[in-house]
Motif scaffolding. Structure first.
Motif, mmCIF file in Angstrom:
data_model
loop_
_atom_site.group_PDB
_atom_site.id
_atom_site.type_symbol
_atom_site.label_atom_id
_atom_site.label_comp_id
_atom_site.label_asym_id
_atom_site.label_seq_id
_atom_site.Cartn_x
_atom_site.Cartn_y
_atom_site.Cartn_z
ATOM 1 N N ALA A 17 19.880 -85.124 114.156
ATOM 2 C CA ALA A 17 20.077 -83.627 115.283
ATOM 3 C C ALA A 17 19.008 -82.671 115.030
ATOM 4 C CB ALA A 17 21.603 -83.727 116.266
ATOM 5 N N ALA A 18 20.004 -81.644 114.587
ATOM 6 C CA ALA A 18 19.395 -80.086 113.560
ATOM 7 C C ALA A 18 17.407 -79.975 113.755
ATOM 8 C CB ALA A 18 20.426 -80.046 112.727
ATOM 9 N N ALA A 19 18.133 -81.462 113.038
ATOM 10 C CA ALA A 19 16.074 -81.346 112.569
ATOM 11 C C ALA A 19 14.917 -81.363 114.021
ATOM 12 C CB ALA A 19 15.074 -82.228 111.513
ATOM 13 N N ALA A 20 15.714 -82.783 114.813
ATOM 14 C CA ALA A 20 14.880 -82.254 115.896
ATOM 15 C C ALA A 20 14.956 -81.614 117.064
ATOM 16 C CB ALA A 20 15.686 -83.092 116.848
ATOM 17 N N VAL A 21 16.036 -80.677 116.717
ATOM 18 C CA VAL A 21 15.805 -79.026 117.456
ATOM 19 C C VAL A 21 14.866 -78.311 117.155
ATOM 20 C CG1 VAL A 21 17.439 -77.297 118.457
ATOM 21 C CG2 VAL A 21 18.232 -79.767 118.437
ATOM 22 N N TYR A 22 14.929 -78.759 115.512
ATOM 23 C CA TYR A 22 13.869 -77.644 115.050
ATOM 24 C C TYR A 22 12.653 -78.016 115.764
ATOM 25 C CZ TYR A 22 17.048 -73.582 113.350
ATOM 26 O OH TYR A 22 17.674 -72.816 112.651
ATOM 27 N N GLU A 23 12.285 -79.044 115.547
ATOM 28 C CA GLU A 23 10.747 -79.771 115.942
ATOM 29 C C GLU A 23 10.629 -79.481 117.224
ATOM 30 O OE1 GLU A 23 9.894 -83.169 112.122
ATOM 31 O OE2 GLU A 23 11.333 -83.320 113.961
ATOM 32 N N GLY A 24 11.419 -80.174 118.106
ATOM 33 C CA GLY A 24 11.395 -80.290 119.137
ATOM 34 C C GLY A 24 11.866 -78.511 120.048
ATOM 35 N N THR A 25 12.678 -78.470 120.502
ATOM 36 C CA THR A 25 12.218 -77.035 120.706
ATOM 37 C C THR A 25 12.142 -75.766 120.478
ATOM 38 O OG1 THR A 25 15.039 -78.038 121.220
ATOM 39 C CG2 THR A 25 14.196 -75.357 121.776
ATOM 40 N N LEU A 26 11.701 -76.353 118.965
ATOM 41 C CA LEU A 26 10.544 -74.438 117.721
ATOM 42 C C LEU A 26 9.869 -74.938 117.932
ATOM 43 C CD1 LEU A 26 14.477 -72.622 116.591
ATOM 44 C CD2 LEU A 26 12.964 -72.008 118.334
ATOM 45 N N GLY A 27 9.029 -75.740 118.028
ATOM 46 C CA GLY A 27 7.791 -76.832 117.581
ATOM 47 C C GLY A 27 7.512 -75.681 116.159
ATOM 48 N N ALA A 28 8.425 -76.550 114.966
ATOM 49 C CA ALA A 28 9.018 -76.605 113.446
ATOM 50 C C ALA A 28 8.278 -77.486 113.178
ATOM 51 C CB ALA A 28 10.242 -75.439 113.043
ATOM 52 N N GLN A 29 7.546 -77.529 111.517
ATOM 53 C CA GLN A 29 7.360 -78.425 111.004
ATOM 54 C C GLN A 29 8.721 -78.694 109.888
ATOM 55 O OE1 GLN A 29 3.805 -78.305 109.009
ATOM 56 N NE2 GLN A 29 3.299 -80.267 109.606
ATOM 57 N N VAL A 30 9.304 -79.794 109.654
ATOM 58 C CA VAL A 30 10.543 -79.834 109.398
ATOM 59 C C VAL A 30 9.999 -80.638 108.158
ATOM 60 C CG1 VAL A 30 12.912 -80.883 108.705
ATOM 61 C CG2 VAL A 30 12.095 -79.642 111.033
ATOM 62 N N SER A 31 10.334 -80.595 106.706
ATOM 63 C CA SER A 31 10.729 -81.138 105.787
ATOM 64 C C SER A 31 11.186 -82.743 105.754
ATOM 65 C CB SER A 31 10.324 -80.604 104.751
ATOM 66 O OG SER A 31 12.409 -80.647 104.157
ATOM 67 N N ALA A 32 10.830 -83.520 105.369
ATOM 68 C CA ALA A 32 11.377 -85.111 104.736
ATOM 69 C C ALA A 32 12.966 -84.908 104.461
ATOM 70 C CB ALA A 32 11.013 -86.039 103.816
ATOM 71 N N PRO A 33 14.398 -85.249 104.794
ATOM 72 C CA PRO A 33 15.207 -85.258 103.950
ATOM 73 C C PRO A 33 15.137 -85.558 102.409
ATOM 74 C CG PRO A 33 15.506 -87.074 105.679
ATOM 75 C CD PRO A 33 14.293 -86.166 105.659
ATOM 76 N N GLN A 34 16.177 -84.547 102.138
ATOM 77 C CA GLN A 34 16.637 -84.571 100.258
ATOM 78 C C GLN A 34 17.910 -84.803 99.925
ATOM 79 O OE1 GLN A 34 14.685 -81.070 98.633
ATOM 80 N NE2 GLN A 34 14.868 -82.137 96.753
ATOM 81 N N PRO A 35 18.462 -85.391 99.725
ATOM 82 C CA PRO A 35 19.515 -85.653 99.006
ATOM 83 C C PRO A 35 20.014 -85.125 97.259
ATOM 84 C CG PRO A 35 18.352 -87.753 98.951
ATOM 85 C CD PRO A 35 17.487 -87.063 99.534
ATOM 86 N N LEU A 36 20.741 -84.035 97.487
ATOM 87 C CA LEU A 36 21.030 -83.437 96.823
ATOM 88 C C LEU A 36 22.473 -83.682 95.785
ATOM 89 C CD1 LEU A 36 19.286 -80.057 97.746
ATOM 90 C CD2 LEU A 36 18.534 -81.916 96.240
ATOM 91 N N PRO A 37 22.528 -85.030 95.306
ATOM 92 C CA PRO A 37 24.293 -85.294 94.344
ATOM 93 C C PRO A 37 24.662 -84.410 94.352
ATOM 94 C CG PRO A 37 22.660 -86.828 94.420
ATOM 95 C CD PRO A 37 21.685 -86.057 95.297
#
Length: 134
Positions: A17-37
């Motif tokens: 949801a946060a990535a969608a806001v940054y992409e949609g509302t702010l027009g940012a390019q967001v990287s793919a999710p990266q798990p860091l266990p």
């Protein structure tokens, strides 16, 4: 000792949801999710050219981000990450100055595959500080 600001990290309860806001509302390019266990988080990065924004959500039950989100359910600024040329020299200087390094004091690989350490927020005016070797 400090180099440039590498990133500002924002803890979020829902990474997608946060990535969608940054992409949609702010027009940012967001990287793919990266798990860091090893850090108990999943992250995405927004590259701003001169720095990055890191969005992170808890990964697993023991995540240090879970406690932060219990106190801040909507999320919020979690830490600042500064670059250093030599993380061991920076750690030793910080310890000599009385700063507290979290964990066992040994660098771990961060999201960029580079060594990182975290510094106690009480030593930096309530702000959790990450240092990353460049």
């Amino acid at each position: 000792m400090l180099g440039r600001l590498n990133h500002v990290a924002i803890a979020v309860p829902d990474l997608a949801a946060a990535a969608a806001v940054y992409e949609g509302t702010l027009g940012a390019q967001v990287s793919a999710p990266q798990p860091l266990p090893e850090h108990g988080v999943t992250v995405v990065f927004i590259d701003l050219g001169n720095t990055k924004v890191e969005l992170l959500e808890p990964l697993g039950e023991g995540s240090p981000i879970a406690g932060f989100l219990e106190k801040n359910p909507s999320g919020g600024m979690h830490h600042l990450c500064y670059e250093v040329d030599d993380i061991l020299a920076a750690r030793d200087r910080l310890l000599a100055e009385g700063a507290r390094v979290l964990g066992d004091g040994e660098p771990k690989a961060g999201a960029h595959g580079k060594p990182v350490l975290f510094l106690h927020p009480k030593d930096f005016f309530g702000t959790l500080v990450e240092i990353e070797e460049v």
